[in-house]
Scaffold this motif. Structure first.
Motif, PDB file in Angstrom:
ATOM      1  N   GLU A  27       0.860  -1.179   0.000  1.00  0.00           N
ATOM      2  CA  GLU A  27       0.000   0.000   0.000  1.00  0.00           C
ATOM      3  C   GLU A  27       0.894   1.226   0.000  1.00  0.00           C
ATOM      4  O   GLU A  27       1.879   1.291   0.735  1.00  0.00           O
ATOM      5  CB  GLU A  27      -0.897   0.025   1.227  1.00  0.00           C
ATOM      6  N   LYS A  30      -0.731   8.479  -1.452  1.00  0.00           N
ATOM      7  CA  LYS A  30      -0.383   9.585  -2.344  1.00  0.00           C
ATOM      8  C   LYS A  30       0.419  10.638  -1.588  1.00  0.00           C
ATOM      9  O   LYS A  30       0.105  11.009  -0.480  1.00  0.00           O
ATOM     10  CB  LYS A  30      -1.665  10.201  -2.893  1.00  0.00           C
ATOM     11  N   GLN A  36       3.129   5.493  -6.201  1.00  0.00           N
ATOM     12  CA  GLN A  36       3.382   4.143  -6.673  1.00  0.00           C
ATOM     13  C   GLN A  36       3.917   3.231  -5.580  1.00  0.00           C
ATOM     14  O   GLN A  36       4.864   3.578  -4.888  1.00  0.00           O
ATOM     15  CB  GLN A  36       4.375   4.197  -7.835  1.00  0.00           C
ATOM     16  N   SER A  57      -4.782   0.596  -3.462  1.00  0.00           N
ATOM     17  CA  SER A  57      -4.880   1.937  -4.019  1.00  0.00           C
ATOM     18  C   SER A  57      -5.392   2.878  -2.948  1.00  0.00           C
ATOM     19  O   SER A  57      -6.455   2.672  -2.393  1.00  0.00           O
ATOM     20  CB  SER A  57      -5.840   1.893  -5.218  1.00  0.00           C
ATOM     21  N   ASN A  61      -7.819   7.370  -8.862  1.00  0.00           N
ATOM     22  CA  ASN A  61      -7.255   6.574  -9.937  1.00  0.00           C
ATOM     23  C   ASN A  61      -5.792   6.973 -10.111  1.00  0.00           C
ATOM     24  O   ASN A  61      -5.497   8.081 -10.543  1.00  0.00           O
ATOM     25  CB  ASN A  61      -8.071   6.821 -11.208  1.00  0.00           C
ATOM     26  N   HIS A  62      -4.873   6.103  -9.772  1.00  0.00           N
ATOM     27  CA  HIS A  62      -3.451   6.414  -9.913  1.00  0.00           C
ATOM     28  C   HIS A  62      -2.654   5.149 -10.206  1.00  0.00           C
ATOM     29  O   HIS A  62      -3.150   4.038 -10.067  1.00  0.00           O
ATOM     30  CB  HIS A  62      -2.914   7.118  -8.664  1.00  0.00           C
ATOM     31  N   VAL A  64      -0.288   2.266  -9.512  1.00  0.00           N
ATOM     32  CA  VAL A  64       0.218   1.560  -8.332  1.00  0.00           C
ATOM     33  C   VAL A  64       1.548   0.865  -8.624  1.00  0.00           C
ATOM     34  O   VAL A  64       2.326   0.602  -7.719  1.00  0.00           O
ATOM     35  CB  VAL A  64      -0.805   0.542  -7.770  1.00  0.00           C
ATOM     36  N   ILE A  86      -5.488  -5.600  -7.640  1.00  0.00           N
ATOM     37  CA  ILE A  86      -5.446  -4.182  -7.295  1.00  0.00           C
ATOM     38  C   ILE A  86      -6.723  -3.856  -6.534  1.00  0.00           C
ATOM     39  O   ILE A  86      -7.824  -3.924  -7.077  1.00  0.00           O
ATOM     40  CB  ILE A  86      -5.318  -3.281  -8.541  1.00  0.00           C
ATOM     41  N   GLY A  90      -6.607   1.818  -8.758  1.00  0.00           N
ATOM     42  CA  GLY A  90      -5.259   2.057  -9.278  1.00  0.00           C
ATOM     43  C   GLY A  90      -5.001   1.166 -10.483  1.00  0.00           C
ATOM     44  O   GLY A  90      -5.790   0.283 -10.811  1.00  0.00           O
ATOM     45  N   TYR A  91      -3.869   1.383 -11.148  1.00  0.00           N
ATOM     46  CA  TYR A  91      -3.566   0.595 -12.344  1.00  0.00           C
ATOM     47  C   TYR A  91      -2.057   0.482 -12.549  1.00  0.00           C
ATOM     48  O   TYR A  91      -1.265   1.180 -11.931  1.00  0.00           O
ATOM     49  CB  TYR A  91      -4.237   1.195 -13.577  1.00  0.00           C
ATOM     50  N   TRP A 113      -8.560  -6.188 -11.610  1.00  0.00           N
ATOM     51  CA  TRP A 113      -8.490  -4.731 -11.475  1.00  0.00           C
ATOM     52  C   TRP A 113      -9.790  -4.078 -11.907  1.00  0.00           C
ATOM     53  O   TRP A 113     -10.650  -4.716 -12.509  1.00  0.00           O
ATOM     54  CB  TRP A 113      -7.345  -4.168 -12.303  1.00  0.00           C
TER      55      TRP A 113
END
Length: 141
Positions: A27, A30, A36, A57, A61-62, A64, A86, A90-91, A113
């Motif tokens: 984990e 941000k 990341q 995440s 939306n960021h 990972v 995920i 996140g992606y 995901w």
């Protein structure tokens, strides 16, 4: 306030260099620089295995897990992302980042995901040298 939970940059890995992240629960919250859990550079001739790992995440939306191709003109690596989950939206992002004309292969299989992985470029001058092959993944809603 770390930039990455895990960071690995293999600038000129020799043949038969391996990097593995297995059975982890990652984990990353941000911060002002990055969000990341894993940030990495492929290396010149490195085989990566990211397996059975949960990416949590931390809202929004960021990315990972982000990896870019090495800057070396003869860079060619392989990345296997297998049986990962995920948690959240996140992606993964896999970027080209060099003048190499050799293709680094990313295999993504058995993952789950909400937001699918992306293949992109670090800079506009980067060659398109990352190919993603994906199968048997779950897209959640």
């Amino acid at each position: 306030n770390l930039r990455y939970g895990i960071h690995a940059d293999f600038n000129s890995g020799d043949d038969n260099t391996y990097f593995m992240v297995r059975n982890c629960d990652l984990e990353h919250y941000k911060n002002s620089t990055s969000m990341q859990a894993i940030g990495a550079g492929f290396g010149k001739h490195v085989t990566w295995l990211i397996e059975n790992t949960i990416f949590r995440s931390a809202g929004g939306n960021h990315i990972v897990f982000r990896v870019h191709n090495n800057v070396d003109a003869s860079a060619q690596s392989k990345l296997i992302v297998k049986d990962c989950y995920i948690d959240g939206d996140g992606y993964f992002r896999f970027n080209s980042y060099s003048t190499s004309t050799l293709q680094s292969i990313v295999q993504v299989c058995g993952c789950s995901w909400i937001t699918p992985p992306e293949v992109g470029k670090e800079t506009i001058s980067s060659n398109d040298n990352v190919t993603m092959i994906a199968w048997n993944n779950e897209m959640r809603v």
